[in-house]
Write an enzyme that holds these catalytic residues in place. Structure first.
Site, mmCIF file in Angstrom:
data_model
loop_
_atom_site.group_PDB
_atom_site.id
_atom_site.type_symbol
_atom_site.label_atom_id
_atom_site.label_comp_id
_atom_site.label_asym_id
_atom_site.label_seq_id
_atom_site.Cartn_x
_atom_site.Cartn_y
_atom_site.Cartn_z
ATOM 1 N N LYS A 1 -4.039 12.320 -1.379
ATOM 2 C CA LYS A 1 -3.015 12.760 -0.419
ATOM 3 C C LYS A 1 -1.939 13.525 -1.197
ATOM 4 O O LYS A 1 -2.175 14.641 -1.628
ATOM 5 C CB LYS A 1 -2.474 11.554 0.348
ATOM 6 N N ASP B 1 0.865 -1.173 0.000
ATOM 7 C CA ASP B 1 0.000 0.000 0.000
ATOM 8 C C ASP B 1 0.908 1.231 0.000
ATOM 9 O O ASP B 1 1.735 1.402 0.906
ATOM 10 C CB ASP B 1 -0.905 -0.030 1.239
ATOM 11 N N ARG C 1 0.454 15.173 13.822
ATOM 12 C CA ARG C 1 1.089 14.772 12.568
ATOM 13 C C ARG C 1 1.239 15.976 11.644
ATOM 14 O O ARG C 1 0.302 16.762 11.476
ATOM 15 C CB ARG C 1 0.190 13.713 11.935
#
Ligand code: PLP
Length: 398
Positions: free
Chosen positions: A211, A185, A357
């Site tokens: 993303k 992935d 994050r």
């Protein structure tokens, strides 16, 4: 190629007053994507109606865009196709790989994997029967856990929480040595770090595009099938657009040749159009240079945070060679701290239980944003500005 980061940055719309360190979760709007979407809506959908499938080439879009994504991950032309969401593509890749190892029953993954990948694997194992097993071990223990029982390793190269990066070629060699297949992935790899599925020996690879590839919310996923499996892999979800002749409307399913069989149903044309335009940025960027710049930015961020915010603990590997393009810190009040940051225009995200994050995306983020983010974070920590009720109420999406 020498990448001009000022030029790539100008290709994005970034809202005024925002430092965006969350392109690892949802990339910002490429200006070309907005224009392309508008054209696809008005000139193609609006004027051509259903004839757009032929006249505007909509039907070929999943493969045409797939080839462009393929170039970013070392996949030859004709081995990648777009469609569906990543969870669906994980299902297809895993089910196809398992069918290629009929004598074995174990799917091996790790506890750092994204939950959807694990849920899909668990659900698939249940569907296939009680003798199938999803085995999850700590990320550091994956190599030793690859035994001759394992049918397929299902690993995400870059850990969504910590940014820790697996050694894809080494683990794939190990899987092959034990007679297993490797599904990778690349959700946090494609567009973030140099990837070479061919040199790395991956049997299947999947990933999303909203993303680091900036296709917009709900953008389609990709799936790669290694050439040696292209004609034998069963697509698992045998939809009409993966049929050899969809418009023959046969009653029996026959898979299309090669990668086309991994298509399922009607492709999302608007999202594919946005993605195709978003990929133009990569014609002006070198993946190696993007990665090198991402390391510079991440290292500066880590140094800045560690110098000014002693209560935050680095959760990512310290060695940049072992990270993707994100940096994470731990703090028990991580959620509230992130809310306070967002309230001041620094957008990162929070991952339970305690991870803050921050994604570094050099196409549109530079040293100025890094310095700015560190300064604001230090102010929030010094003044305990996170310690307010409004920063502690959890929203539906964190
Ligand atoms: C982002 C991400 C997903 C999300 O899957 P969707 O089906 O697109 O919602 C799945 N797996 C990994 C590893 C991810 O990082």
């Amino acid at each position: 190629m020498t990448t001009d980061f000022t030029a790539t940055r100008a290709m994005f719309h970034l809202p005024e007053g925002v430092i965006y360190l969350d392109g690892n979760s949802l990339g910002p709007l490429p200006r070309a994507a907005a224009a392309r979407l508008a054209r696809t809506v008005t000139e193609e959908w609006g004027e051509m109606l259903i004839t757009g499938w032929n006249r505007a080439g909509w039907m070929a879009l999943p493969s045409r865009v797939g080839d462009r994504v393929g170039r970013l991950i070392g996949a030859p032309a004709g081995t990648v196709v777009m469609g569906d969401t990543l969870s669906i593509k994980v299902y297809q890749a895993l089910a196809s790989a398992l069918a290629l190892r009929p004598g074995r029953r174990v799917i091996l993954s790790d506890t750092g994997n994204f939950p959807s990948d694990l849920y899909i694997a668990e659900g698939l194992a249940r569907t296939l029967g009680t003798e199938y097993e999803l085995r999850t071990v700590a990320p550091e223990a994956v190599a030793e856990a690859i035994t001759e029982e394992v049918a397929v390793t299902l690993l995400t190269e870059v850990d969504y929480r910590t940014g820790r990066r697996h050694d894809m070629p080494a683990l794939t060699r190990r899987a092959h040595g034990a007679g297993a297949l490797a599904v990778w992935d690349l959700a946090h790899s494609a567009g973030a770090v140099p990837v070479d599925v061919t040199a790395g020996g991956a049997d299947f690879a999947v990933g999303c595009t909203y993303k680091y590839l900036n296709s917009g919310p709900g953008g389609p996923a990709f799936i790669y099938v290694a050439p040696e499996h292209a004609e034998t892999a069963r697509p698992a979800l045998s939809g009409w657009l993966g049929h050899e002749a969809p418009f023959a409307f046969d009653l029996d399913y026959r898979p299309a040749p090669g990668i086309e069989r991994m298509r399922v149903g009607t492709p999302p044309i608007l999202q594919l159009a946005a993605l195709e335009a978003a990929l133009d940025v990569w014609d002006h960027a070198d993946m190696g240079e993007v990665h090198a710049r991402s390391i510079e930015l991440s290292e500066a961020f880590i140094a800045g945070v560690e110098a000014t915010c002693p209560s935050l603990t680095l959760a990512s590997p310290r060695d940049p060679a072992q990270r993707g393009s994100q940096v994470s810190f731990r703090h028990a009040e991580g959620y509230a701290i992130m809310q306070a940051l967002i309230a001041r225009g620094v957008i990162g995200d929070f991952r339970a239980p305690d991870i803050l994050r921050f994604g570094f995306t050099p196409l549109y983020i530079g040293m100025e944003e890094v310095t700015g983010a560190v300064k604001i974070l230090a102010e929030i920590m010094d003044g305990a500005h996170w310690d307010r009720p409004e920063h502690k109420t959890r929203a539906r999406v964190t």
